[in-house]
Design a protein around this motif. Sequence first.
Motif, PDB file in Angstrom:
ATOM      1  N   VAL A  79     -28.382  12.795   5.242  1.00  0.00           N
ATOM      2  CA  VAL A  79     -29.517  13.478   4.629  1.00  0.00           C
ATOM      3  C   VAL A  79     -29.010  14.550   3.663  1.00  0.00           C
ATOM      4  O   VAL A  79     -29.535  14.701   2.555  1.00  0.00           O
ATOM      5  N   VAL A  80     -27.978  15.280   4.056  1.00  0.00           N
ATOM      6  CA  VAL A  80     -27.389  16.301   3.186  1.00  0.00           C
ATOM      7  C   VAL A  80     -26.876  15.661   1.894  1.00  0.00           C
ATOM      8  O   VAL A  80     -27.121  16.168   0.798  1.00  0.00           O
ATOM      9  N   VAL A  81     -26.191  14.527   2.008  1.00  0.00           N
ATOM     10  CA  VAL A  81     -25.671  13.827   0.820  1.00  0.00           C
ATOM     11  C   VAL A  81     -26.826  13.361  -0.062  1.00  0.00           C
ATOM     12  O   VAL A  81     -26.797  13.533  -1.295  1.00  0.00           O
ATOM     13  N   LEU A  82     -27.847  12.775   0.537  1.00  0.00           N
ATOM     14  CA  LEU A  82     -29.023  12.318  -0.204  1.00  0.00           C
ATOM     15  C   LEU A  82     -29.699  13.483  -0.927  1.00  0.00           C
ATOM     16  O   LEU A  82     -30.026  13.385  -2.119  1.00  0.00           O
ATOM     17  N   LEU A  83     -29.909  14.575  -0.222  1.00  0.00           N
ATOM     18  CA  LEU A  83     -30.530  15.751  -0.834  1.00  0.00           C
ATOM     19  C   LEU A  83     -29.670  16.303  -1.965  1.00  0.00           C
ATOM     20  O   LEU A  83     -30.193  16.694  -3.008  1.00  0.00           O
ATOM     21  N   HIS A  84     -28.365  16.339  -1.776  1.00  0.00           N
ATOM     22  CA  HIS A  84     -27.469  16.844  -2.819  1.00  0.00           C
ATOM     23  C   HIS A  84     -27.656  16.027  -4.092  1.00  0.00           C
ATOM     24  O   HIS A  84     -27.744  16.584  -5.202  1.00  0.00           O
ATOM     25  N   HIS A  85     -27.744  14.726  -3.942  1.00  0.00           N
ATOM     26  CA  HIS A  85     -27.939  13.836  -5.100  1.00  0.00           C
ATOM     27  C   HIS A  85     -29.277  14.130  -5.788  1.00  0.00           C
ATOM     28  O   HIS A  85     -29.338  14.296  -7.010  1.00  0.00           O
ATOM     29  N   HIS A  86     -30.346  14.186  -5.019  1.00  0.00           N
ATOM     30  CA  HIS A  86     -31.681  14.365  -5.604  1.00  0.00           C
ATOM     31  C   HIS A  86     -31.928  15.775  -6.131  1.00  0.00           C
ATOM     32  O   HIS A  86     -32.543  15.942  -7.186  1.00  0.00           O
TER      33      HIS A  86
END
Length: 164
Positions: free
Chosen positions: A119-126
Amino acid sequence: MDDDETLTAYHEAGHAVVGFALGGEIESVGLYAEADDWLPERFGDCHVNWGRVDAHSDWQVQREVLTILAGPVAEMIYRGEKLHPATFGPWQHDWAWAWRRGERLMRDPRRRTQLLESVVVLLHHHLSDDLCWAAIAAVSDELLAHEYLDAEQLAETLSFWIRS
């Protein structure tokens, strides 16, 4: 490094932008929050009203976990450092809160950690997306100027950047 107030403004703006984008009403965002029944004394606070929802539904838990972790991720991006929310002191409360809420989605602790890290990686991308980052910066700027934003002020700022 920027002062605590600026870092807190970006952190709280991350919570507000993601909560708003996921359909929550952001009731308020402020710097300098006192301890209450739910949280210890902290630099900032963001109140999200999800409306009438089943707090135990997977979709609601997912929205909350994304919103909780969006604060540390926005601050991470602003800092230009990839720090782990579980081990970086100022974010440990956010991680613990996401951990507790995430138990409904993933009971196994190892797999739950992997889920939250993804989730942290996904949020970082978005959140790094130019439009999303502009929304975070706009809320942060308003928060630094006023120290507290109510629902009306937030809706006005956020609706410019995010279509609901």
